[in-house]
Write an enzyme that holds these catalytic residues in place. Structure first.
Site, mmCIF file in Angstrom:
data_model
loop_
_atom_site.group_PDB
_atom_site.id
_atom_site.type_symbol
_atom_site.label_atom_id
_atom_site.label_comp_id
_atom_site.label_asym_id
_atom_site.label_seq_id
_atom_site.Cartn_x
_atom_site.Cartn_y
_atom_site.Cartn_z
ATOM 1 N N GLY A 52 1.002 -0.972 -0.165
ATOM 2 C CA GLY A 52 -0.287 -0.162 -0.038
ATOM 3 C C GLY A 52 0.853 1.051 0.504
ATOM 4 C CB CYS A 79 5.237 -4.229 0.731
ATOM 5 S SG CYS A 79 6.220 -3.031 0.275
ATOM 6 C CE1 TYR A 80 0.599 0.618 5.879
ATOM 7 C CE2 TYR A 80 -1.039 -0.960 5.775
ATOM 8 C CZ TYR A 80 -0.099 0.329 6.185
ATOM 9 O OH TYR A 80 -1.329 0.918 7.003
ATOM 10 C CG HIS A 167 6.013 -5.543 -4.234
ATOM 11 N ND1 HIS A 167 4.608 -5.762 -4.062
ATOM 12 C CD2 HIS A 167 6.952 -4.144 -4.041
ATOM 13 C CE1 HIS A 167 4.448 -4.248 -3.319
ATOM 14 N NE2 HIS A 167 5.801 -3.604 -2.401
ATOM 15 C CD GLU A 169 2.913 -8.424 -5.782
ATOM 16 O OE1 GLU A 169 2.666 -7.129 -5.126
ATOM 17 O OE2 GLU A 169 3.786 -9.303 -4.765
ATOM 18 C CB SER A 221 -20.192 -5.248 -27.380
ATOM 19 O OG SER A 221 -18.819 -5.815 -26.916
ATOM 20 N N GLY A 222 -19.620 -7.204 -29.341
ATOM 21 C CA GLY A 222 -18.352 -8.309 -30.754
ATOM 22 C C GLY A 222 -17.072 -8.653 -29.455
ATOM 23 N N GLY A 223 -16.526 -7.511 -28.980
ATOM 24 C CA GLY A 223 -15.986 -7.689 -27.588
ATOM 25 C C GLY A 223 -15.941 -9.379 -27.043
ATOM 26 C CB VAL A 224 -12.891 -11.167 -25.353
ATOM 27 C CG1 VAL A 224 -12.904 -12.325 -24.760
ATOM 28 C CG2 VAL A 224 -11.756 -10.582 -26.210
ATOM 29 C CG ASP A 225 -14.814 -9.073 -21.136
ATOM 30 O OD1 ASP A 225 -13.918 -9.688 -21.130
ATOM 31 O OD2 ASP A 225 -14.666 -7.813 -20.844
ATOM 32 C CB SER A 226 -20.483 -8.786 -24.915
ATOM 33 O OG SER A 226 -19.805 -9.012 -26.159
ATOM 34 C CE LYS A 365 -10.472 -7.784 -20.970
ATOM 35 N NZ LYS A 365 -12.078 -7.670 -22.123
#
Length: 509
Positions: A52, A79-80, A167, A169, A221-226, A365
């Site tokens: 943080g 870290c924090y 870190h 990650e 929408s043509g996008g990946v998510d929808s 994603k």
């Protein structure tokens, strides 16, 4: 119920990255802000305390009573989080004499126990901190140091509680994924049961129970998510899913037909609506970027609502909300002051009095793409670059006209097709073309011209939060520039954007 890790967020820019790394290990995890923790913590196998931007010495520093968790659950402070554990146990944390930021290398005082198993003695780690733990409590044991930080990692004796000042990650920590793997598997006892197959089976079963025989609307929408949300819902409720795809006139060249064809071949019920004339009319003489977004959002809702009323007895609206959207809404700092108006269709549920179903709201994603692949979706649908909700409306600087849309569609098609033909498309996270409100003098044949300038933009990124401009080969850029100028009427100059984010955004508006 899946095994799970709780990540307590203290506002670090890297918190989502911790979650993504844990998910990469096929271990389910959730992020909750320190001031909005869930009840029923017994369902978690372990807890990670994030970094943080605050100092634990600050008067209003974010904190939780760590003594309530230690010993009951395996705990890893990063870290924090490591500093908070140490201070609340009676240790001392002070401002660093020199702020350590960047690469460092470990040296060991002990074997590190389970946390540092199979980690090399001089492993590279990434530091980013203004405070240092200068004194540890009596029951703490230092398990790693660097040249300048004595307490780079510690373990609390008799507990499965650890702290690391660095870190694990970030990719700059060379064996960070090994450290996180050691924590979730060896310390927390997880087995890695969070897989695309298990997600699909459980989500489809849950959707069947939740939705029953109700009808559901989804705006493609043509996008990946929808797209992935639509295929999951179709698997669960089949013909009770009704998809609507609105052509706002601001899509890429031929995209409307391509998307309709692709999803209809998968068996989805889709109504395609060409509403470009409505959008162009409402956008006439609108120049301000935010005003354009609002117009596009409003007209979309009007068109979607009009089509929705042709389908009777609909009870649900499906949305392709993903986990970062959920995290943002309950972040440490509260809901974002300015929601990205081109990413949401906020107005629809209230206007249409529908309940909302969000089958992807626990996924990042990259996980959405993995689920889509496991569902058998074509790679061309899953690996498409992100495309802004307002489409080419915010890639045409200034007012939007059908002629300007034609120009930028042609330019964009040459650029994107060129990336694919030269094997560069998958090296790029997002690419697009921008029509500038600038004209330049040129010579074509024996004639002097005064025509439009277009900019090409290509960036590499993992999540869009930060991005670097892509170093595309000069030969490729030269070839694309020639193709655009020779084939797109109205353009006589092409430039390439070499700005990174930050400070420059990916889109120009």
């Amino acid at each position: 119920m899946h095994q799970a890790i709780l990540i307590i967020d203290f506002g670090s820019q890297y918190t989502q990255l911790i979650a993504r790394r844990v998910r990469e290990l096929n271990v389910y995890c959730e992020i909750h802000p320190f001031n909005h923790l869930p009840s029923g913590l017994e369902r978690y196998n372990g807890i990670i305390l994030s970094g943080g931007p605050s100092s634990v010495k600050d008067e209003n520093a974010p904190e939780i009573p760590t003594l309530n968790y230690r010993g009951k659950y395996p705990v890893l402070g990063v870290c924090y989080g490591a500093q908070l554990l140490a201070q609340q146990a009676g240790g001392n944390v002070m401002p660093s004499k020199t702020r350590e930021y960047g690469r460092a290398h470990l040296s060991y005082h002990g074997n590190g126990g389970a946390l540092l198993k199979n980690v090399n003695t001089s492993s590279q780690v990434w530091m980013s901190h203004g405070d240092t733990i200068t004194e540890i409590p009596q029951n703490f044991e230092i398990i790693a140091s660097t040249e300048t930080v004595k307490v780079a990692a510690y373990k609390i004796k008799g507990e499965n509680t650890f702290g690391v000042q660095f870190h694990p990650e970030v990719v700059h920590t060379a064996e960070g994924i090994t450290i996180l793997s050691n924590f979730v598997f060896d310390v927390c006892g997880c087995t890695g049961d969070w897989t695309p197959g298990s997600f699909i089976d459980e989500t489809v079963a849950a959707l069947k129970t939740q939705l029953g025989s109700d009808k559901v609307l989804l705006g493609l929408s043509g996008g990946v998510d929808s797209g992935v949300a639509a295929v999951l819902l179709h698997k669960a409720i089949d013909k009770n899913l009704h998809c609507i795809f609105v052509d706002n006139g601001l899509l890429r060249k031929n995209e409307f037909k391509q998307v309709l064809d692709a999803y209809q071949h998968m068996g989805l019920q889709i109504t395609g609506v060409d509403a470009s004339h409505h959008f162009y009319k409402e956008l006439q003489d609108v120049v301000d970027p935010e005003a354009k977004r609002k117009v596009i959002g409003r007209v979309f809702i009007e068109e979607f609502d009009r089509q929705a009323h042709t389908i009777k007895d609909v009870k649900w609206l499906a949305q392709g909300t993903i986990y970062p959207d959920v995290i943002e809404s309950i972040s440490v700092k509260g809901p974002s002051a300015t929601i990205k108006s081109h990413h949401n269709v906020g107005g629809l549920p209230a206007k249409m009095k529908l309940k909302v179903v969000e089958p992807l709201k626990t996924l990042f994603k990259d996980e959405v793409r993995k689920i889509g692949a496991a569902l058998g979706m074509h790679p061309d649908l899953l690996n498409r670059h992100p495309f802004p909700g307002p489409g080419l409306g915010i890639r045409i600087l200034g007012d939007v006209t059908p002629e300007k849309v034609r120009i930028i569609q042609e330019v964009d098609a040459i650029f994107i097709d060129g990336l694919k033909e030269d094997g560069l498309y998958e090296r790029v996270w997002q690419a697009g073309s921008i029509l500038l409100p600038v004209k330049s003098v040129g010579v074509m044949g024996d004639e002097r011209t005064y025509e439009n300038v277009v900019a090409l933009r290509a960036v590499s990124s993992t999540d869009g939060m930060t991005a670097d401009w892509c170093h595309l080969p000069h030969e490729f850029l030269g070839k694309i520039s020639n193709a655009i100028i020779n084939n797109v009427k109205g353009v006589n100059r092409v430039v390439y954007d070499i700005s990174s984010k930050p400070p420059a955004t990916i889109e120009w508006e």
